[in-house]
Scaffold this motif. Structure first.
Motif, PDB file in Angstrom:
ATOM      1  N   GLU A   1     158.551  -3.539   2.925  1.00  0.00           N
ATOM      2  CA  GLU A   1     159.751  -3.970   3.662  1.00  0.00           C
ATOM      3  C   GLU A   1     159.639  -3.804   5.171  1.00  0.00           C
TER       4      GLU A   1
ATOM      5  N   ASP B   1     159.322  -6.913   7.572  1.00  0.00           N
ATOM      6  CA  ASP B   1     160.585  -7.651   7.712  1.00  0.00           C
ATOM      7  C   ASP B   1     161.505  -6.971   8.719  1.00  0.00           C
TER       8      ASP B   1
ATOM      9  N   VAL C   1     155.505 -13.028   7.897  1.00  0.00           N
ATOM     10  CA  VAL C   1     155.430 -11.746   7.215  1.00  0.00           C
ATOM     11  C   VAL C   1     154.599 -11.951   5.958  1.00  0.00           C
TER      12      VAL C   1
ATOM     13  N   LYS D   1     155.936 -15.240   4.117  1.00  0.00           N
ATOM     14  CA  LYS D   1     157.302 -15.594   4.516  1.00  0.00           C
ATOM     15  C   LYS D   1     157.233 -16.179   5.911  1.00  0.00           C
TER      16      LYS D   1
ATOM     17  N   SER E   1     158.549 -17.854   9.306  1.00  0.00           N
ATOM     18  CA  SER E   1     159.804 -17.756  10.056  1.00  0.00           C
ATOM     19  C   SER E   1     160.368 -19.136  10.387  1.00  0.00           C
TER      20      SER E   1
ATOM     21  N   SER F   1     152.577  -4.396   3.762  1.00  0.00           N
ATOM     22  CA  SER F   1     152.926  -5.643   4.423  1.00  0.00           C
ATOM     23  C   SER F   1     152.226  -5.730   5.769  1.00  0.00           C
TER      24      SER F   1
END
Length: 179
Positions: free
Chosen positions: A13, A16, A38, A50, A52, A124
């Motif tokens: 996490e 993020d 991410v 992910k 943006s 991550s």
């Protein structure tokens, strides 16, 4: 000229959270991000990206606008501008979504996937492409985030400052009235 910075984090996490922090700094005009991605590697080792910026949505919106305009003009020639507007808009949105889904913007996806597969499971990484930055203010905001620089196009001095800010422990602020 943009600078690429890749920062790895121990929790899935954390990247993020840092990206949200960077977006708030962007609103204060302290950093100008060209692209941000991410990467999360789950417990099974699968890499998830992910983006943006959703290029499919951007392409569909611009295609709808231009398709509607051209469809309306062609429909005007055939005395039915509303039908031309609707048909042109639908065709333009479809073509724009298709071109947006096939486009690659900013950081190369293959590079992201290859570097993302090297991070440990349940961790991550944040890939950012920075146009402009106010380094002192941004580094102060990133202080103590416990990340590690994985890859960068910064100068060695700038990279050392970034790594020092990421690994530096947060010092608690003194409360008023205590000695």
């Amino acid at each position: 000229m943009s600078d690429l910075i890749v920062i790895g984090f121990d929790s899935p996490e954390e990247a993020d959270r840092v990206l949200l922090k960077l977006h708030s700094l962007k609103k204060e005009y302290l950093i100008d991000l060209e692209d941000a991605v991410v990467v999360v590697r789950d417990a099974e080792g699968k890499v998830h990206l992910k983006q943006s910026l959703n290029l499919t949505t951007v392409g569909a919106a611009s295609g709808l606008l231009s398709g509607s305009l051209w469809g309306g003009l062609v429909g005007l020639l055939f005395l039915n501008p509303l039908a031309g507007f609707a048909i042109g808009g639908a065709l333009g949105a479809g073509a724009g979504a298709l071109s947006g889904s096939l486009a690659d913007y900013g950081i190369d996806d293959e590079f992201i996937k290859s570097l993302g597969s090297t991070i440990p499971n349940n961790s991550s990484a944040l890939f950012i492409l920075v146009r402009k930055v106010q380094p002192e203010k941004v580094l102060a905001e990133l202080s103590g985030l416990r990340g590690r620089v994985l890859k960068t196009s910064l100068s060695p001095e700038q990279e050392q400052k970034l790594q020092a800010a990421l690994s530096e422990a947060q010092t608690p602020s003194p409360q008023a009235g205590t000695f």
